[in-house]
Design a protein around this motif. Structure first.
Motif, PDB file in Angstrom:
ATOM      1  N   PRO A 175       0.896  -1.371   0.098  1.00  0.00           N
ATOM      2  CA  PRO A 175       0.069  -0.203   0.015  1.00  0.00           C
ATOM      3  C   PRO A 175       0.981   1.132  -0.186  1.00  0.00           C
ATOM      4  CG  PRO A 175      -0.861  -1.735   1.440  1.00  0.00           C
ATOM      5  CD  PRO A 175       0.534  -2.194   1.132  1.00  0.00           C
ATOM      6  N   GLY A 176       0.484   2.231  -1.036  1.00  0.00           N
ATOM      7  CA  GLY A 176       1.403   3.557  -1.074  1.00  0.00           C
ATOM      8  C   GLY A 176       2.456   3.450  -2.011  1.00  0.00           C
ATOM      9  N   VAL A 177       2.763   2.136  -2.533  1.00  0.00           N
ATOM     10  CA  VAL A 177       3.758   2.046  -3.716  1.00  0.00           C
ATOM     11  C   VAL A 177       3.306   1.836  -4.983  1.00  0.00           C
ATOM     12  CG1 VAL A 177       5.634   0.665  -4.235  1.00  0.00           C
ATOM     13  CG2 VAL A 177       5.219   0.898  -2.028  1.00  0.00           C
ATOM     14  N   THR A 178       3.644   2.382  -6.011  1.00  0.00           N
ATOM     15  CA  THR A 178       3.157   2.148  -7.268  1.00  0.00           C
ATOM     16  C   THR A 178       3.874   1.237  -8.231  1.00  0.00           C
ATOM     17  OG1 THR A 178       4.466   3.861  -8.305  1.00  0.00           O
ATOM     18  CG2 THR A 178       2.382   4.927  -7.370  1.00  0.00           C
ATOM     19  N   VAL A 179       3.199   0.689  -9.093  1.00  0.00           N
ATOM     20  CA  VAL A 179       3.930  -0.343  -9.938  1.00  0.00           C
ATOM     21  C   VAL A 179       5.264   0.435 -10.659  1.00  0.00           C
ATOM     22  CG1 VAL A 179       3.934  -1.594 -12.002  1.00  0.00           C
ATOM     23  CG2 VAL A 179       1.835  -1.702 -10.172  1.00  0.00           C
ATOM     24  N   ASP A 180       4.951   1.777 -11.053  1.00  0.00           N
ATOM     25  CA  ASP A 180       6.143   2.248 -11.602  1.00  0.00           C
ATOM     26  C   ASP A 180       7.300   2.512 -10.637  1.00  0.00           C
ATOM     27  OD1 ASP A 180       4.910   2.614 -14.108  1.00  0.00           O
ATOM     28  OD2 ASP A 180       4.327   4.695 -13.674  1.00  0.00           O
ATOM     29  N   GLU A 181       7.106   2.909  -9.300  1.00  0.00           N
ATOM     30  CA  GLU A 181       8.094   3.094  -8.397  1.00  0.00           C
ATOM     31  C   GLU A 181       9.139   1.673  -8.314  1.00  0.00           C
ATOM     32  OE1 GLU A 181       7.496   4.896  -4.493  1.00  0.00           O
ATOM     33  OE2 GLU A 181       5.338   4.904  -5.450  1.00  0.00           O
ATOM     34  N   VAL A 182       8.161   0.556  -8.493  1.00  0.00           N
ATOM     35  CA  VAL A 182       8.923  -0.682  -8.475  1.00  0.00           C
ATOM     36  C   VAL A 182       9.925  -0.978  -9.586  1.00  0.00           C
ATOM     37  CG1 VAL A 182       8.754  -3.139  -8.203  1.00  0.00           C
ATOM     38  CG2 VAL A 182       6.968  -1.750  -6.831  1.00  0.00           C
ATOM     39  N   ILE A 183       9.270  -0.574 -10.705  1.00  0.00           N
ATOM     40  CA  ILE A 183       9.906  -0.795 -12.005  1.00  0.00           C
ATOM     41  C   ILE A 183      11.199   0.061 -12.032  1.00  0.00           C
ATOM     42  CG2 ILE A 183       9.755  -0.430 -14.500  1.00  0.00           C
ATOM     43  CD1 ILE A 183       6.974  -1.147 -14.279  1.00  0.00           C
ATOM     44  N   GLU A 184      11.147   1.312 -11.664  1.00  0.00           N
ATOM     45  CA  GLU A 184      12.198   2.305 -11.482  1.00  0.00           C
ATOM     46  C   GLU A 184      13.291   1.743 -10.554  1.00  0.00           C
ATOM     47  OE1 GLU A 184      13.233   6.989 -11.206  1.00  0.00           O
ATOM     48  OE2 GLU A 184      11.098   6.008 -10.831  1.00  0.00           O
ATOM     49  N   ALA A 185      12.933   1.146  -9.567  1.00  0.00           N
ATOM     50  CA  ALA A 185      14.047   0.567  -8.316  1.00  0.00           C
ATOM     51  C   ALA A 185      14.401  -0.772  -8.905  1.00  0.00           C
ATOM     52  CB  ALA A 185      13.340   0.586  -7.148  1.00  0.00           C
ATOM     53  N   THR A 186      14.241  -1.444  -9.974  1.00  0.00           N
ATOM     54  CA  THR A 186      14.638  -2.699 -10.182  1.00  0.00           C
ATOM     55  C   THR A 186      15.474  -2.646 -11.488  1.00  0.00           C
ATOM     56  OG1 THR A 186      12.506  -3.403  -9.623  1.00  0.00           O
ATOM     57  CG2 THR A 186      13.731  -4.986 -11.109  1.00  0.00           C
ATOM     58  N   GLY A 187      16.598  -3.488 -11.307  1.00  0.00           N
ATOM     59  CA  GLY A 187      17.791  -3.188 -12.463  1.00  0.00           C
ATOM     60  C   GLY A 187      17.332  -4.232 -13.589  1.00  0.00           C
ATOM     61  N   PHE A 188      16.344  -4.990 -13.757  1.00  0.00           N
ATOM     62  CA  PHE A 188      16.170  -5.668 -14.917  1.00  0.00           C
ATOM     63  C   PHE A 188      14.655  -5.621 -15.176  1.00  0.00           C
ATOM     64  CE2 PHE A 188      16.134  -8.418 -11.053  1.00  0.00           C
ATOM     65  CZ  PHE A 188      14.829  -8.631 -11.094  1.00  0.00           C
ATOM     66  N   GLU A 189      14.226  -6.166 -16.299  1.00  0.00           N
ATOM     67  CA  GLU A 189      12.770  -6.036 -16.723  1.00  0.00           C
ATOM     68  C   GLU A 189      12.039  -7.292 -16.185  1.00  0.00           C
ATOM     69  OE1 GLU A 189      10.199  -6.322 -20.666  1.00  0.00           O
ATOM     70  OE2 GLU A 189      12.233  -6.287 -20.935  1.00  0.00           O
ATOM     71  N   LEU A 190      11.047  -6.757 -15.123  1.00  0.00           N
ATOM     72  CA  LEU A 190      10.178  -7.584 -14.518  1.00  0.00           C
ATOM     73  C   LEU A 190       9.126  -8.002 -15.319  1.00  0.00           C
ATOM     74  CD1 LEU A 190       9.932  -5.581 -10.893  1.00  0.00           C
ATOM     75  CD2 LEU A 190      10.605  -8.058 -11.165  1.00  0.00           C
ATOM     76  N   VAL A 191       8.468  -9.127 -14.901  1.00  0.00           N
ATOM     77  CA  VAL A 191       7.108  -9.583 -15.415  1.00  0.00           C
ATOM     78  C   VAL A 191       6.157  -8.679 -14.769  1.00  0.00           C
ATOM     79  CG1 VAL A 191       5.634 -11.459 -16.024  1.00  0.00           C
ATOM     80  CG2 VAL A 191       7.956 -11.568 -16.261  1.00  0.00           C
ATOM     81  N   VAL A 192       5.323  -7.844 -15.391  1.00  0.00           N
ATOM     82  CA  VAL A 192       4.333  -7.071 -14.644  1.00  0.00           C
ATOM     83  C   VAL A 192       2.708  -7.459 -15.271  1.00  0.00           C
ATOM     84  CG1 VAL A 192       3.538  -4.761 -13.741  1.00  0.00           C
ATOM     85  CG2 VAL A 192       5.987  -5.341 -14.279  1.00  0.00           C
ATOM     86  N   PRO A 193       2.134  -8.112 -14.456  1.00  0.00           N
ATOM     87  CA  PRO A 193       0.806  -8.301 -15.073  1.00  0.00           C
ATOM     88  C   PRO A 193       0.045  -7.256 -15.201  1.00  0.00           C
ATOM     89  CG  PRO A 193       1.288  -9.603 -12.841  1.00  0.00           C
ATOM     90  CD  PRO A 193       2.308  -8.685 -12.866  1.00  0.00           C
ATOM     91  N   ASP A 194      -1.200  -7.255 -16.002  1.00  0.00           N
ATOM     92  CA  ASP A 194      -2.182  -6.157 -16.198  1.00  0.00           C
ATOM     93  C   ASP A 194      -2.455  -5.592 -14.911  1.00  0.00           C
ATOM     94  OD1 ASP A 194      -1.590  -6.529 -18.755  1.00  0.00           O
ATOM     95  OD2 ASP A 194      -3.314  -7.759 -19.239  1.00  0.00           O
ATOM     96  N   ASP A 195      -2.828  -6.525 -14.003  1.00  0.00           N
ATOM     97  CA  ASP A 195      -3.619  -6.055 -12.659  1.00  0.00           C
ATOM     98  C   ASP A 195      -2.740  -6.407 -11.591  1.00  0.00           C
ATOM     99  OD1 ASP A 195      -5.865  -4.802 -13.717  1.00  0.00           O
ATOM    100  OD2 ASP A 195      -6.618  -6.843 -14.179  1.00  0.00           O
ATOM    101  N   VAL A 196      -2.038  -5.636 -10.764  1.00  0.00           N
ATOM    102  CA  VAL A 196      -1.184  -5.743  -9.769  1.00  0.00           C
ATOM    103  C   VAL A 196      -1.975  -5.417  -8.372  1.00  0.00           C
ATOM    104  CG1 VAL A 196       1.041  -5.337  -8.681  1.00  0.00           C
ATOM    105  CG2 VAL A 196       0.786  -5.423 -11.386  1.00  0.00           C
ATOM    106  N   PRO A 197      -2.399  -6.614  -7.788  1.00  0.00           N
ATOM    107  CA  PRO A 197      -2.995  -6.148  -6.450  1.00  0.00           C
ATOM    108  C   PRO A 197      -2.064  -5.528  -5.296  1.00  0.00           C
ATOM    109  CG  PRO A 197      -2.479  -8.531  -6.566  1.00  0.00           C
ATOM    110  CD  PRO A 197      -2.016  -7.969  -7.858  1.00  0.00           C
ATOM    111  N   GLU A 198      -2.807  -4.868  -4.253  1.00  0.00           N
ATOM    112  CA  GLU A 198      -2.081  -4.349  -3.197  1.00  0.00           C
ATOM    113  C   GLU A 198      -1.607  -5.560  -2.276  1.00  0.00           C
ATOM    114  OE1 GLU A 198      -3.758  -1.393  -1.209  1.00  0.00           O
ATOM    115  OE2 GLU A 198      -2.729   0.049  -2.314  1.00  0.00           O
ATOM    116  N   SER A 199      -0.373  -5.603  -1.592  1.00  0.00           N
ATOM    117  CA  SER A 199      -0.105  -6.475  -0.500  1.00  0.00           C
ATOM    118  C   SER A 199      -1.149  -6.435   0.601  1.00  0.00           C
ATOM    119  CB  SER A 199       1.201  -6.424   0.005  1.00  0.00           C
ATOM    120  OG  SER A 199       2.129  -6.347  -1.164  1.00  0.00           O
TER     121      SER A 199
END
Length: 264
Positions: free
Chosen positions: A211-235
């Motif tokens: 909660p409070g984190v966006t998908v874009d934040e995670v992508i930006e903080a990751t040094g490789f290409e993640l698999v990102v589903p169309d719908d990412v739920p909150e923890s």
């Protein structure tokens, strides 16, 4: 509100602990072996709530049935001892048969789950010497592993680890015969989200964002290409019961808050 209801207010650290506890869900009667303060809090939380058959130590050689506080010297008479598991026996009882689930803390991890706790830079002349490989090679081949990364960034989630301490899915697939029959990297939990390897080629997938984190934040903080589903739920948030257990029983000295800082 019932104690099993989701808490209405919670911290980032509590979300991380709930996510780490969930990695043990469904494990049953195996040795749960979290390493480090936050993973130990999570493991004891899992055993105290939804995974009562999980076998846990007092972080030394005693198997204990009651829920002990983390970071507190507990007298022997206050431990409900149900067994003794010295280092020499742990391999025959839990490691070789694949009846162990450990949480380790990698300094680097890549898209296939290869992890590094040995050194940063060229191993022949490293910039920083870390722990060494320790038990990571055997752990990753012989039983389930999950990982806790408290500071998610491009220096920890890397394109290629500087040294392979624990084996990822690409290397496990290259092993002969059934050498990797127990290999499973179940989950990676960071301070930003939860990740798994449930993809066709076992590359890392974003499972949920805290909660409070966006998908874009995670992508930006990751040094490789993640698999990102169309719908990412909150923890999921912690339950009221989990919050009470964390703060009143398992972590009375507030070690969780010291390790996982609240976002500014």
């Amino acid at each position: 509100m019932t104690t099993s209801a989701p808490a209405e207010t919670f911290t980032r650290g509590e979300v991380c602990v709930a996510a780490l506890a969930d990695v043990f869900r469904g494990d049953g009667e195996i040795l749960g072996n979290p390493i480090g303060n936050v993973p130990v809090i999570a493991g004891r939380l899992a055993r105290a709530t939804f995974e009562p058959d999980l076998v846990m130590t007092d972080t030394e050689a005693l198997l204990v049935a009651n829920t002990l506080p983390v970071g507190v010297a507990v007298p022997f008479e206050d431990k409900l001892v149900e067994g003794w598991l010295p280092f020499a026996s742990i391999f025959d009882v839990a490691v070789w048969p694949g009846r162990r689930h450990i949480i380790m803390g990698p300094s680097q991890i890549d898209r296939y789950g290869n992890m590094n706790i040995a050194c940063i830079g060229d191993w022949r002349q490293p910039k920083a010497q870390l722990l060494g490989v320790r038990g990571a090679p055997g752990n990753t081949i012989n039983h389930t592993c999950s990982y806790w990364v408290p500071n998610h960034g491009t220096r920890s989630f890397v394109e290629k680890v500087d040294y392979v301490s624990g084996v990822g899915y690409d290397r496990a697939a290259a092993l002969p015969g059934d050498s990797a029959r127990f290999h499973e990297i179940r989950r990676v939990v960071s301070n930003l989200g939860v990740f798994d390897f449930e993809t066709p080629d076992h590359t890392m997938r974003l499972r949920s964002v805290h909660p409070g984190v966006t998908v874009d934040e995670v992508i930006e903080a990751t040094g490789f290409e993640l698999v990102v589903p169309d719908d990412v739920p909150e923890s999921r948030p912690p339950t009221v019961e989990e919050q009470q257990l964390i703060h009143e029983v398992i972590d009375p000295n507030g070690l969780l808050a010291k390790e996982v800082k609240e976002p500014e």
